[in-house]
Design an enzyme around this catalytic site. Structure first.
Site, PDB file in Angstrom:
ATOM      1  N   ALA A  54     -10.858  -8.810   6.890  1.00 27.56           N
ATOM      2  CA  ALA A  54     -10.234  -9.236   5.586  1.00 27.56           C
ATOM      3  C   ALA A  54     -10.248 -10.714   5.384  1.00 27.56           C
ATOM      4  O   ALA A  54     -10.753 -11.232   4.229  1.00 27.56           O
ATOM      5  CB  ALA A  54      -9.225  -8.355   5.247  1.00 27.56           C
ATOM      6  N   ARG A  86     -17.831  -6.397  -0.833  1.00 27.90           N
ATOM      7  CA  ARG A  86     -17.120  -5.324  -0.425  1.00 27.90           C
ATOM      8  C   ARG A  86     -15.920  -5.100  -0.995  1.00 27.90           C
ATOM      9  O   ARG A  86     -15.392  -6.041  -1.611  1.00 27.90           O
ATOM     10  CB  ARG A  86     -16.962  -5.789   1.108  1.00 27.90           C
ATOM     11  CG  ARG A  86     -17.833  -5.634   2.075  1.00 27.90           C
ATOM     12  CD  ARG A  86     -17.688  -5.498   3.386  1.00 27.90           C
ATOM     13  NE  ARG A  86     -17.010  -4.427   3.838  1.00 27.90           N
ATOM     14  CZ  ARG A  86     -16.370  -4.169   5.336  1.00 27.90           C
ATOM     15  NH1 ARG A  86     -16.160  -5.287   6.199  1.00 27.90           N
ATOM     16  NH2 ARG A  86     -16.088  -3.088   5.664  1.00 27.90           N
ATOM     17  N   ASP A 220      -6.387  -4.528   5.317  1.00 26.08           N
ATOM     18  CA  ASP A 220      -7.267  -5.142   4.313  1.00 26.08           C
ATOM     19  C   ASP A 220      -6.842  -5.229   2.891  1.00 26.08           C
ATOM     20  O   ASP A 220      -7.041  -5.794   2.302  1.00 26.08           O
ATOM     21  CB  ASP A 220      -8.383  -4.020   4.108  1.00 26.08           C
ATOM     22  CG  ASP A 220      -9.363  -4.418   5.540  1.00 26.08           C
ATOM     23  OD1 ASP A 220      -9.102  -3.880   6.476  1.00 26.08           O
ATOM     24  OD2 ASP A 220     -10.327  -5.152   5.440  1.00 26.08           O
ATOM     25  N   ASN A 230      -6.524   0.105   6.039  1.00 30.30           N
ATOM     26  CA  ASN A 230      -7.228  -0.508   7.029  1.00 30.30           C
ATOM     27  C   ASN A 230      -8.039   0.212   7.340  1.00 30.30           C
ATOM     28  O   ASN A 230      -8.265   1.163   6.775  1.00 30.30           O
ATOM     29  CB  ASN A 230      -5.835  -0.798   8.081  1.00 30.30           C
ATOM     30  CG  ASN A 230      -6.477  -1.763   9.313  1.00 30.30           C
ATOM     31  OD1 ASN A 230      -7.042  -2.785   9.046  1.00 30.30           O
ATOM     32  ND2 ASN A 230      -6.343  -1.229  10.543  1.00 30.30           N
TER      33      ASN A 230
HETATM   34  O1  MRU Z   1     -14.927  -3.077   8.079  1.00 24.24           O
HETATM   35  P1  MRU Z   1     -14.335  -4.202   8.719  1.00 24.24           P
HETATM   36  O2  MRU Z   1     -14.737  -4.360  10.124  1.00 24.24           O
HETATM   37  O3  MRU Z   1     -14.289  -5.524   8.066  1.00 24.24           O
HETATM   38  O4  MRU Z   1     -12.592  -3.817   8.766  1.00 24.24           O
HETATM   39  C1  MRU Z   1     -11.643  -4.671   9.336  1.00 24.24           C
HETATM   40  C2  MRU Z   1     -10.299  -3.998   9.564  1.00 24.24           C
HETATM   41  O5  MRU Z   1      -9.969  -3.284   9.069  1.00 24.24           O
HETATM   42  C3  MRU Z   1      -9.289  -5.031   9.990  1.00 24.24           C
HETATM   43  O6  MRU Z   1      -8.284  -4.264  10.546  1.00 24.24           O
HETATM   44  C4  MRU Z   1      -8.546  -5.570   8.872  1.00 24.24           C
HETATM   45  O7  MRU Z   1      -9.532  -6.429   8.220  1.00 24.24           O
HETATM   46  C5  MRU Z   1      -7.512  -6.691   9.389  1.00 24.24           C
HETATM   47  S1  MRU Z   1      -8.538  -8.199   9.893  1.00 24.24           S
HETATM   48  C6  MRU Z   1      -7.356  -9.210  10.284  1.00 24.24           C
END
Ligand code: MRU
Length: 315
Positions: A54, A86, A220, A230
């Site tokens: 995120a 996204r 997220d 998340n």
């Molecule tokens: O699909 P992604 O890899 O972007 O998902 C990321 C996550 O779910 C992380 O846990 C979240 O973004 C926190 S990052 C500090």
């Protein structure tokens, strides 16, 4: 290999100009950079998860707006294209809004520095949740790669390890794209933190065997009442942790908190290409889930440790 510098993960090169991303799809085997010469190219890279996590998505989008301004592009169109890349991480619209008044490289670099600084500050708070010998479990990748420097949940693990409080980390491999097995394990290896990759489905049995003291993840989007979106699988872990009396902690910067959303039911959940799950059979691929606030022991931001009721403590 030392900890990645923030500009190795994402940066703006004004000579070109381009937003340059470390390609997270190829790690840890290949260390390759991708150059995005326009906001549209960057939006496609975010969608394809060249950069992911995120806060890192937000930082990349901020550089994307500076890139569009340098090129003399239509800024409303650039913002629209980036915002559509996204849907779940609120850091993306948050960063785009922060760039609206001043879409300059300096503003984007300041936003990047501020985000990494928030991570370092919240890690100090999160380390208070660890006691000597803690055996932690984490899901997905909430490390420097995901925050464009230092990390949120992995930042907490780093701080706890530096204080001698961490025995080791169980790392969920995180199906289907293996952010845990590829990215978190790589980052923990670089940090010299003892870690073991497990199949996501092994978490419950290992909790039942008494091998997990706490679960720590990133986020997220956190709604005003503390419900937290998340990576898919976090909700399952939270249910398992509650059953076994193990606390689950969420570590995320305030840029991930969305006070405009009352609860998790309004968080948009990304459905990705089913082929990421199965190329042969019909498949479903929700990329995130929502963990109800009632299953979260604490939410840690750079402001401190927030405890329930989150409706009051997050404000
Ligand atoms: O699909 P992604 O890899 O972007 O998902 C990321 C996550 O779910 C992380 O846990 C979240 O973004 C926190 S990052 C500090």
């Amino acid at each position: 290999m030392a900890e990645l510098e923030p500009e190795q993960i994402v940066r703006l090169e004004e000579d070109g100009p381009a937003v340059v991303l470390l390609d997270q799809r190829l790690l840890p085997h290949d260390v390759v950079e991708v150059r995005c010469a326009s906001a549209a190219e960057l939006a496609e890279a975010i969608r394809a998860m060249v950069v992911r996590g995120a806060p890192a998505i937000g930082v990349a989008a901020a550089y994307g707006m500076a890139l569009a301004a340098l090129r003399g592009d239509d800024l409303e169109e650039a913002e629209r294209v980036l915002a559509a890349s996204r849907p779940t991480a609120v850091n993306l619209p948050w960063a785009l809004a922060a760039m609206r008044d001043e879409p300059t490289p300096e503003r984007a670099r300041a936003l990047h520095e501020e985000e990494v600084d928030r991570c370092r500050r919240m890690a100090v708070h999160a380390a208070e949740l660890f006691t000597p010998g803690t055996r932690a479990l984490t899901h997905c990748n909430a490390g420097g790669l995901a925050t464009a420097g230092y990390g949120s949940a992995v930042g907490a693990l780093r701080a706890a390890a530096e204080q001698g409080l961490l025995e080791r980390v169980l790392v969920d491999e995180t199906r289907p794209l293996l952010q845990g097995a590829r990215l978190t394990a790589w980052e923990l290896e670089q940090a010299g933190i003892p870690h073991t990759v497990i199949a996501d489905s092994a978490a419950g049995a290992l909790m039942a065997h008494g091998e997990v003291d706490l679960v720590v993840t990133g986020a997220d989007r956190i709604a005003a009442n503390g419900d937290t979106a998340n990576k898919i699988g976090t909700y399952s872990l939270a249910v398992l942790a509650a059953h076994h009396g193990i606390p689950l902690y969420v570590v995320a910067p305030s840029s991930t908190v969305d006070l405009a959303i009352a609860d998790g039911s309004a968080i948009p959940i990304e459905e990705r290409d089913p082929a990421e799950v199965s190329e042969r059979f019909p498949a479903r691929n929700p990329a995130f889930d929502v963990t109800p606030a009632a299953l979260i022991g604490a939410i840690v931001t750079e402001r401190g440790i927030h405890r329930p009721p989150y409706g009051e403590s997050l404000r």
